[in-house]
Design a protein around this motif. Structure first.
Motif, PDB file in Angstrom:
ATOM      1  N   GLY A  87      -1.330 -92.112  35.705  1.00 19.51           N
ATOM      2  CA  GLY A  87      -1.179 -92.179  34.246  1.00 19.51           C
ATOM      3  C   GLY A  87      -2.303 -91.492  33.503  1.00 19.51           C
ATOM      4  N   GLY A 163      11.116 -98.561  32.601  1.00 20.05           N
ATOM      5  CA  GLY A 163      10.664 -97.183  32.767  1.00 20.05           C
ATOM      6  C   GLY A 163      11.788 -96.174  32.759  1.00 20.05           C
ATOM      7  N   TYR A 189       5.698-101.845  27.626  1.00 15.47           N
ATOM      8  CA  TYR A 189       5.710-100.613  28.413  1.00 15.47           C
ATOM      9  C   TYR A 189       4.758 -99.592  27.792  1.00 15.47           C
ATOM     10  CZ  TYR A 189       7.533 -96.933  31.436  1.00 15.47           C
ATOM     11  OH  TYR A 189       7.660 -95.961  32.386  1.00 15.47           O
ATOM     12  N   GLY A 192       1.976 -96.387  31.739  1.00 11.70           N
ATOM     13  CA  GLY A 192       1.017 -96.427  32.836  1.00 11.70           C
ATOM     14  C   GLY A 192       1.445 -97.507  33.811  1.00 11.70           C
ATOM     15  N   PHE A 208       9.481-105.055  35.992  1.00 16.24           N
ATOM     16  CA  PHE A 208       9.181-103.636  35.791  1.00 16.24           C
ATOM     17  C   PHE A 208      10.259-102.850  36.530  1.00 16.24           C
ATOM     18  CE2 PHE A 208       6.270 -99.946  35.353  1.00 16.24           C
ATOM     19  CZ  PHE A 208       6.805 -99.082  36.296  1.00 16.24           C
ATOM     20  N   TYR A 210      11.730 -98.814  37.422  1.00 16.76           N
ATOM     21  CA  TYR A 210      11.814 -97.368  37.336  1.00 16.76           C
ATOM     22  C   TYR A 210      12.973 -96.950  38.232  1.00 16.76           C
ATOM     23  CZ  TYR A 210      10.424 -92.901  35.623  1.00 16.76           C
ATOM     24  OH  TYR A 210      10.422 -91.711  34.923  1.00 16.76           O
ATOM     25  N   LEU A 221       8.585 -92.534  40.982  1.00 13.97           N
ATOM     26  CA  LEU A 221       7.337 -93.074  41.534  1.00 13.97           C
ATOM     27  C   LEU A 221       7.282 -92.869  43.048  1.00 13.97           C
ATOM     28  CD1 LEU A 221       7.057 -96.230  39.272  1.00 13.97           C
ATOM     29  CD2 LEU A 221       6.121 -93.925  38.939  1.00 13.97           C
ATOM     30  N   GLU A 226       2.101 -95.175  45.352  1.00 14.46           N
ATOM     31  CA  GLU A 226       2.341 -95.945  44.115  1.00 14.46           C
ATOM     32  C   GLU A 226       3.203 -97.175  44.407  1.00 14.46           C
ATOM     33  OE1 GLU A 226       4.065 -92.697  41.902  1.00 14.46           O
ATOM     34  OE2 GLU A 226       2.258 -92.416  40.712  1.00 14.46           O
TER      35      GLU A 226
HETATM   36  P1  P6P Z   1       8.014 -92.304  32.185  1.00 16.15           P
HETATM   37  C1  P6P Z   1       2.630 -91.944  34.990  1.00 16.15           C
HETATM   38  O1  P6P Z   1       2.901 -90.541  34.848  1.00 16.15           O
HETATM   39  C2  P6P Z   1       3.681 -92.500  35.925  1.00 16.15           C
HETATM   40  O2  P6P Z   1       3.606 -91.857  37.164  1.00 16.15           O
HETATM   41  C3  P6P Z   1       3.500 -94.009  36.071  1.00 16.15           C
HETATM   42  O3  P6P Z   1       2.190 -94.416  35.898  1.00 16.15           O
HETATM   43  C4  P6P Z   1       4.407 -94.579  34.990  1.00 16.15           C
HETATM   44  O4  P6P Z   1       4.947 -95.854  35.317  1.00 16.15           O
HETATM   45  C5  P6P Z   1       5.516 -93.530  34.882  1.00 16.15           C
HETATM   46  O5  P6P Z   1       4.970 -92.299  35.359  1.00 16.15           O
HETATM   47  C6  P6P Z   1       5.985 -93.358  33.456  1.00 16.15           C
HETATM   48  O6  P6P Z   1       7.086 -92.475  33.510  1.00 16.15           O
HETATM   49  O7  P6P Z   1       9.119 -91.395  32.652  1.00 16.15           O
HETATM   50  O8  P6P Z   1       8.524 -93.696  31.810  1.00 16.15           O
HETATM   51  O9  P6P Z   1       7.126 -91.734  31.117  1.00 16.15           O
END
Ligand code: P6P
Length: 281
Positions: A87, A163, A189, A192, A208, A210, A221, A226
């Protein structure tokens, strides 16, 4: 293992200074995932590698910022995968960032992770260490990392960190996220991963996510440096960590920079994700 934690602590103190005084601009380079590297990314990586190269019990390391495995000592017991400054683009808007470390034995794979460490560079610098049994938090105070407490998740929380790009969410994911907010969950959110996941751990629970999306069907990720470290941490804190269908730590890694969709949270929230995703499998 103690010497690895000590090396991470020493690198953290140097990275803290770098964040406070360093150049936050972009470099001319890209990392293996195609992200443009900030000068902070490269400088943080150099600091960490400097300390890890001195560890006789480490066989090899891999960094998000470098393409290949870096051999250290052929007789070493441990393998370390790390994201030096996750991040990092948030530094120039003065938001919290973090470092993530996965410590493995025998091979870089989810089932071989034996410990994890993450560091939050925020108003305070905090280090969280999971040895596969407990999750312990330390705070940097006057140059010393002091033990603060063990971290445990409640069975259910009320924070939601959704995310990825919402316009690329699959319909069932969008309906599921909306249902959490209709149930009164609060949006937390920052973009990071480290502070967002740290907040849910410290506030007792939530979810959380993604996920797989139309633009990133394998998620964003990275598995080894990560996702797997936080999967171990969340599971040891009494929560869950899945890709929507199965345990994240059961995923087979084929390439060291592989990514995966991921969900981390309290048990009840993870159960809800499984129900929704399995009904759309
Ligand atoms: P988005 C930061 O670049 C990162 O790798 C992670 O820390 C974070 O959770 C994610 O990408 C954020 O991605 O697509 O939601 O902006």
């Amino acid at each position: 293992m103690e010497n690895i934690i000590k090396a991470i602590q020493e690198a953290t103190i140097e990275i803290k200074h770098l964040i406070e005084t360093g150049d936050t601009s972009k470099s001319e380079n890209q990392n293996s995932t195609g992200d443009t590297q900030l000068k902070l990314d490269i400088a943080s990586d150099i600091i960490i590698e400097k300390y890890f190269k001195e560890l006789s019990n480490v066989k090899a390391i891999i960094s998000e910022e470098q393409e290949n495995i870096i051999p250290i000592n052929e007789n070493g017991e441990y393998l370390i995968a790390y994201d030096p400054l996750d991040g990092s683009s948030l530094v120039d808007v003065n938001l919290s960032v973090g470092s993530i470390y996965g410590i493995y034995k025998n091979d870089f794979n989810g089932k071989n992770i034996v410990a994890s460490v993450y560091v939050v560079f925020g108003p305070r610098v905090e280090l969280v260490y999971c040895d596969s049994q407990t999750v312990k938090m330390y705070r940097l105070q006057d140059g010393v990392f002091n033990y603060i407490k063990d971290i445990k998740l409640k069975k259910q929380g009320n924070l939601k960190a959704p995310g990825s790009t919402q316009q690329c969410w699959y319909p069932h994911h969008k309906v599921m996220i909306n249902s959490f907010f209709e149930d009164g969950y609060r949006l937390r959110y920052s973009g990071g991963m480290v502070p967002d996941l740290h907040q849910i751990l410290l506030k007792g629970g939530g979810l959380f996510s993604y996920p797989a999306t139309s633009d990133l069907p394998k998620g964003k990720l990275r598995q080894l440096f990560e996702v797997f470290p936080f999967a171990l941490t969340y599971k040891c804190a009494g929560g869950g960590a899945i890709d929507g269908y199965k345990e994240l730590l059961e995923i087979e890694t084929n390439h060291i920079h592989d990514t995966t969709p991921c969900f981390f949270g309290s048990i009840n929230e993870i159960q809800k994700v499984l129900e929704v995703y399995k009904s759309h499998a």
